[in-house]
Design an enzyme around this catalytic site. Sequence first.
Site, PDB file in Angstrom:
ATOM      1  CE  LYS A 167      -3.928   6.776   9.404  1.00  0.00           C
ATOM      2  NZ  LYS A 167      -3.143   6.330  10.561  1.00  0.00           N
ATOM      3  CE  LYS A 221      -5.907  -0.763  -1.017  1.00  0.00           C
ATOM      4  NZ  LYS A 221      -4.728  -0.115  -0.440  1.00  0.00           N
ATOM      5  CB  THR A 238       0.096  10.872   2.197  1.00  0.00           C
ATOM      6  OG1 THR A 238      -0.296   9.515   2.249  1.00  0.00           O
ATOM      7  CG2 THR A 238       1.186  11.077   1.185  1.00  0.00           C
ATOM      8  CB  SER A 280      -2.213   3.133  -3.575  1.00  0.00           C
ATOM      9  OG  SER A 280      -2.791   4.292  -3.026  1.00  0.00           O
ATOM     10  CB  ALA A 281      -7.572   3.642  -2.314  1.00  0.00           C
ATOM     11  CD  GLU A 326      -3.691  -1.676   2.889  1.00  0.00           C
ATOM     12  OE1 GLU A 326      -3.761  -0.874   3.834  1.00  0.00           O
ATOM     13  OE2 GLU A 326      -4.060  -1.389   1.748  1.00  0.00           O
ATOM     14  CG  ASP A 327      -1.855   2.466   6.449  1.00  0.00           C
ATOM     15  OD1 ASP A 327      -2.213   2.107   5.308  1.00  0.00           O
ATOM     16  OD2 ASP A 327      -2.083   3.593   6.911  1.00  0.00           O
ATOM     17  CG  ASP A 371      -1.693   1.209   1.433  1.00  0.00           C
ATOM     18  OD1 ASP A 371      -2.359   1.624   0.473  1.00  0.00           O
ATOM     19  OD2 ASP A 371      -1.654   1.790   2.537  1.00  0.00           O
ATOM     20  CG  LEU A 372       1.665   5.698  -1.907  1.00  0.00           C
ATOM     21  CD1 LEU A 372       3.166   5.485  -2.099  1.00  0.00           C
ATOM     22  CD2 LEU A 372       1.096   6.437  -3.131  1.00  0.00           C
ATOM     23  CG  ASP A 373      -1.720   7.479   0.641  1.00  0.00           C
ATOM     24  OD1 ASP A 373      -1.069   8.515   0.564  1.00  0.00           O
ATOM     25  OD2 ASP A 373      -2.440   7.065  -0.284  1.00  0.00           O
TER      26      ASP A 373
HETATM   27  C1  G6P Z   1      -5.420   6.184   0.390  1.00  0.00           C
HETATM   28  C2  G6P Z   1      -5.507   6.954   1.697  1.00  0.00           C
HETATM   29  C3  G6P Z   1      -6.888   7.541   1.891  1.00  0.00           C
HETATM   30  C4  G6P Z   1      -7.299   8.353   0.660  1.00  0.00           C
HETATM   31  C5  G6P Z   1      -7.270   7.475  -0.572  1.00  0.00           C
HETATM   32  C6  G6P Z   1      -7.628   8.241  -1.831  1.00  0.00           C
HETATM   33  O1  G6P Z   1      -6.094   4.992   0.535  1.00  0.00           O
HETATM   34  O2  G6P Z   1      -5.204   6.109   2.801  1.00  0.00           O
HETATM   35  O3  G6P Z   1      -6.887   8.343   3.039  1.00  0.00           O
HETATM   36  O4  G6P Z   1      -8.581   8.899   0.825  1.00  0.00           O
HETATM   37  O5  G6P Z   1      -5.963   6.925  -0.714  1.00  0.00           O
HETATM   38  O6  G6P Z   1      -6.616   9.172  -2.071  1.00  0.00           O
HETATM   39  P1  G6P Z   1      -6.644  10.292  -3.195  1.00  0.00           P
HETATM   40  O7  G6P Z   1      -5.194  10.714  -3.281  1.00  0.00           O
HETATM   41  O8  G6P Z   1      -7.114   9.640  -4.450  1.00  0.00           O
HETATM   42  O9  G6P Z   1      -7.551  11.357  -2.730  1.00  0.00           O
HETATM   43 MG    MG Z   2      -2.740   3.108   3.573  1.00  0.00          MG
END
Ligand code: G6P
Ligand code: MG
Length: 221
Positions: free
Chosen positions: A50, A150, A22, A119-120, A174-175, A14-16
């Site tokens: 998150k 997710k 972030t 990542s989402a 994943e966090d 996962d990224l964030d």
């Molecule tokens: C990640 C973060 C979420 C965020 C989502 C969408 O999953 O953990 O907090 O809402 O990405 O991010 P974006 O950059 O597309 O707004």
């Molecule tokens: Mg995350």
Amino acid sequence: MTGRNNMIKASIFDLDGVLVDTAKYHFLAWKRLADQLGIYFTEKDNERLKGVSRLESLEIILDLGGLKIDNVQKIKYADLKNKWYLEYINEMTPDEILPGSLKFIYELKDAGIKTALGSASRNTPLILKRLGMNSLFDAVVDGNMVKRAKPDPEVFLVAARLMNIEPANCVVFEDAVAGVRAALNAGMLCVGVGSEEVLTEANVVISGLYEMNIWKLEEIG
Ligand code: G6P
Ligand code: MG
């Protein structure tokens, strides 16, 4: 050890919250919007966002304030939040990569284990570019490429398919609770990154990637 360890052929990150923090920037941008809408929004509330998509995050905030608005307005607010969020993202540097991440990813590569990002976030390409990680992974799947958020497993299943690796041979880092569920729903192993009290469903929980190494990976499963 169960023997399953030998089956890990790919790691999906996962990224964030896993490779970069972030969440603090998401919070600042959402807080600015919440303030403007007169909604009380705290860092604790931010935990619920998150792993959740941009529009779903907005829904949660509107719910907190008991505010009902139409879809056109929702998109306007989500765009505004993203504009503010990008002001922070555009200032990011590789120094913000969380400790141990690069070392572990290179260790995996050296061991012949494929790596992907799942990542989402629709801002994934920009964030990876800012971090100098845009050509690091064998596959990158983000919120621009998948339809179902997710805990739906889509993002991780697409990553596995792009790497040509069976889901059962993948481990996800994943966090977010929704992300851990997505990994398990994909039939993958999951390493939770964060606290054990929150990520109760993960196969194992670590505080950060600085705790990981190839030998530890072999003990999972
Ligand atoms: C990640 C973060 C979420 C965020 C989502 C969408 O999953 O953990 O907090 O809402 O990405 O991010 P974006 O950059 O597309 O707004
Ligand atoms: Mg995350």
